[in-house]
Design an enzyme around this catalytic site. Structure first.
Site, PDB file in Angstrom:
ATOM      1  CB  VAL A 168     -15.807  17.698 -15.144  1.00  5.95           C
ATOM      2  CG1 VAL A 168     -15.079  17.453 -13.829  1.00  5.95           C
ATOM      3  CG2 VAL A 168     -17.310  17.528 -14.960  1.00  5.95           C
ATOM      4  CB  CYS A 169     -11.482  18.377 -18.380  1.00  5.31           C
ATOM      5  SG  CYS A 169     -11.942  16.642 -18.635  1.00  5.31           S
ATOM      6  N   PRO A 170     -11.797  21.377 -17.350  1.00  8.63           N
ATOM      7  CG  PRO A 170     -13.160  22.981 -18.356  1.00  8.63           C
ATOM      8  CD  PRO A 170     -12.867  21.519 -18.355  1.00  8.63           C
ATOM      9  CB  ILE A 197      -6.982  21.881 -15.899  1.00  9.09           C
ATOM     10  CG1 ILE A 197      -6.924  20.436 -16.423  1.00  9.09           C
ATOM     11  CG2 ILE A 197      -5.767  22.675 -16.370  1.00  9.09           C
ATOM     12  CD1 ILE A 197      -7.021  20.301 -17.921  1.00  9.09           C
TER      13      ILE A 197
END
Length: 210
Positions: free
Chosen positions: A49-51, A54
């Site tokens: 999920v993080c990328p 970002i």
């Protein structure tokens, strides 16, 4: 304990800036009196999920900059891991092309001070040892910090729940409107819509028009 209305916790830490340069003493102090800040925490580099978040912040970066606001990411990974991720292409799960600063909170104290660390340390007096209860990475915390260094908004998502980046632009517009006009912003307010005075008469006038 909520940070809203209080000074953002001070810190100095390593970070990667401009997507390519490691600096040792990154601090929010450089923005005091100059810019608003969106500081967001995410769990880990090289995850799933993080990328998406970002890249979503990067895609909206011009909108934040138009509002005289800097976007800054932070996780408990090291500067070197951040840099490796920044050098990994998007189609391989990387964040190549991201230009806003990403802070390294390897000691986890920034996450602790902002109240987003996914657990806590405990000391056992009998065994004289420390343990950690929970997950030693950051939740998806997001903080809107004004030019005086005061936290005006905070939200914390659990690990699986990605953010809506447009909502932070909306909240930033609301904060800027409050600062400029001294009016308050009602539910679902967006830039260009009527706000209201913080009085009974102001509320009545608002509802008479909406």
């Amino acid at each position: 304990m909520a940070l809203v209305g209080k000074k953002a916790p001070h810190f100095t830490a390593g970070a990667v800036i401009n997507g390519e340069e490691i600096v040792e003493n990154f601090s929010l102090d450089q923005y005091i009196g100059k810019k608003h800040v969106i500081l967001f925490f995410y769990p880990k580099d090289f995850t799933f999920v993080c990328p998406t978040e970002i890249h979503a912040f990067q895609e909206k970066l011009a909108g934040f900059e138009k509002r005289n606001t800097v976007v800054i990411g932070c996780s408990t990974d090291t500067e070197e891991t951040h840099l490796a991720w920044l050098n990994t292409s998007k189609d391989h799960g990387g964040i190549q092309g991201v230009t806003f600063p990403i802070i390294a909170d390897a000691a986890k104290v920034i996450s602790m001070n902002f109240g987003v660390l996914g657990g806590e340390y405990a000391y056992n007096n009998d065994t004289k040892t420390w343990s950690f209860n929970g997950v030693p990475i950051a939740f998806r915390g997001t903080f809107l910090i004004d030019k005086e260094g005061i936290v005006r908004h905070e939200s914390i998502n659990d690990f699986p729940l990605g953010r809506n980046i447009d909502e932070y632009l909306r909240l930033l517009d609301a904060q800027l409107h409050v600062e400029q006009y001294g009016e308050v912003c009602p539910a679902n307010w967006e830039e260009g819509e009527a706000a209201m005075k913080a009085t009974n008469e102001g509320v009545a006038e608002y509802f008479s028009k909406n």
